[in-house]
Design an enzyme around this catalytic site. Structure first.
Site, PDB file in Angstrom:
ATOM      1  CD  GLN A  30      -0.939  -0.702   3.650  1.00 26.06           C
ATOM      2  OE1 GLN A  30      -2.257  -0.801   3.735  1.00 26.06           O
ATOM      3  NE2 GLN A  30      -0.317  -1.082   4.473  1.00 26.06           N
ATOM      4  CG  HIS A  61      -7.156   3.556  18.521  1.00 27.67           C
ATOM      5  ND1 HIS A  61      -6.496   4.571  17.857  1.00 27.67           N
ATOM      6  CD2 HIS A  61      -7.106   2.530  17.513  1.00 27.67           C
ATOM      7  CE1 HIS A  61      -5.697   4.321  16.760  1.00 27.67           C
ATOM      8  NE2 HIS A  61      -5.926   3.097  16.649  1.00 27.67           N
ATOM      9  CG  ASP A  85      -2.775   2.689  14.670  1.00 30.31           C
ATOM     10  OD1 ASP A  85      -3.187   2.142  15.727  1.00 30.31           O
ATOM     11  OD2 ASP A  85      -3.561   3.161  13.717  1.00 30.31           O
ATOM     12  CD  GLU A 105      -0.092  -3.914   9.730  1.00 30.75           C
ATOM     13  OE1 GLU A 105      -1.068  -3.523  10.541  1.00 30.75           O
ATOM     14  OE2 GLU A 105      -0.081  -3.770   8.559  1.00 30.75           O
ATOM     15  CG  ASP A 137      -2.780 -13.379   5.049  1.00 28.97           C
ATOM     16  OD1 ASP A 137      -3.704 -12.694   5.940  1.00 28.97           O
ATOM     17  OD2 ASP A 137      -3.074 -13.906   4.171  1.00 28.97           O
ATOM     18  N   GLY A 138      -2.850 -11.846   8.631  1.00 31.99           N
ATOM     19  CA  GLY A 138      -3.797 -12.067   9.695  1.00 31.99           C
ATOM     20  C   GLY A 138      -4.834 -13.106   9.394  1.00 31.99           C
ATOM     21  CG  ASP A 155      -7.466  -1.143  13.988  1.00 25.39           C
ATOM     22  OD1 ASP A 155      -8.100  -0.462  13.382  1.00 25.39           O
ATOM     23  OD2 ASP A 155      -6.678  -0.798  14.968  1.00 25.39           O
ATOM     24  N   PRO A 162      -9.344  -5.519  -2.878  1.00 21.41           N
ATOM     25  CG  PRO A 162      -7.369  -5.316  -2.544  1.00 21.41           C
ATOM     26  CD  PRO A 162      -8.294  -4.682  -3.206  1.00 21.41           C
TER      27      PRO A 162
END
Length: 281
Positions: A30, A61, A85, A105, A137-138, A155, A162
């Protein structure tokens, strides 16, 4: 000279903030951008969409994490998919009951930038010994893990391109499979005014998997709109926990530095205007 930083809500509307570019980086996954702004402080953008900021991160959050996690009677293990983050894990680890907050993440550059430039968002959580960090990959993690979590938080970026798969019944079923008995999933679902179809479809997908799906809505300044969240579980409905009990749990768990959430707010976020009631019915 300041740039106008646009946050596109849909094809015909959006909001903007003025700011100065600090960093722009294209990763394999990204486009990452960091701006300094007068209104929001430093802001983090992914693929041209606002993610978080120094000054309003608590709107997002705290409301993503606490209505579900405080309502859970004894959360010990939590998983955050995305959330590089660190803001969501920082809120989770305010709960003294938490033994581990596992952050999965995909993009290591998100974590690198967050550590370097968003200390006011993560507040040192990457140094917390209760934080477990997985870069990858989560969804693959959800498929493989034998661990069962009391709270899972997605999150993630919006369900565009995608990312649509991440909000599908198949993905929600993976999350359900990684939950301990009594566990719950929390996620954001979009704007009821700007994304009514997205809100309706995501709630419908959740209801295909979970017995109890509870939407709630909060104004998020950086997104320029009222924004939806949901708690999805087979057993937990956060509306059933009264405000006085929420305040008791906040105190008992030693949760401090809350700028938005309290017992009164817990009840208030579930109060829906009639146009939203019709949308989420």
């Amino acid at each position: 000279m300041a740039d106008k930083i646009f946050e596109k809500l849909n094809e015909t509307s959006g909001v903007y903030f003025e700011g100065t570019l600090v960093e722009r980086r294209q990763t394999p996954f990204q486009l990452l951008e960091v701006y300094d702004t007068p209104d929001l402080g430093r802001i983090f953008r992914l693929d041209g969409f606002n993610m978080t900021s120094e000054k309003d991160e608590f709107f997002y959050h705290e409301n993503l994490i606490h209505p579900t996690t405080v309502a859970h009677p004894d959360p010990k293990r939590a998983l955050v998919i995305g959330g590089g983050d660190g803001g969501s894990c920082e809120e989770l680890l305010k709960h003294s009951t938490l033994e581990v907050a596992h952050l999965a993440e995909l993009d290591p550059d998100v974590i690198e930038i967050a550590k370097a430039q968003f200390g006011k968002v993560h507040r040192g959580v990457f140094d917390n010994p209760k934080l477990k960090l997985t870069v990858g990959d989560g969804l693959a993690y959800l498929k493989a893990t034998p661990v069962r979590y009391d709270v899972i938080s997605m999150d993630l970026t919006d369900p565009v391109g995608p990312s649509v798969e991440l909000y599908s019944p198949a993905t929600f079923a993976l999350a359900r499979g990684a939950m301990a008995p009594g566990g719950a999933l929390t996620l954001h679902i979009g704007s009821p005014f700007s994304h009514p179809a997205r809100v309706r479809e995501t709630l419908g997908n959740l209801r295909q998997v979970f017995r109890r799906v509870t939407p709630y809505f909060v104004h998020i300044p950086i997104y320029g709109s009222i924004w939806g969240f949901a708690c999805a579980s087979d057993t937990l409905d956060p509306r059933e926990v009264p405000g006085a009990e929420i305040d008791r749990r906040i105190k008992a768990r030693g949760i401090t530095d809350l700028q938005y959430y309290n017992g009164d707010v817990h009840g208030a976020v579930f109060a829906l205007p009639n146009y939203v009631r019709q949308l989420v019915a």
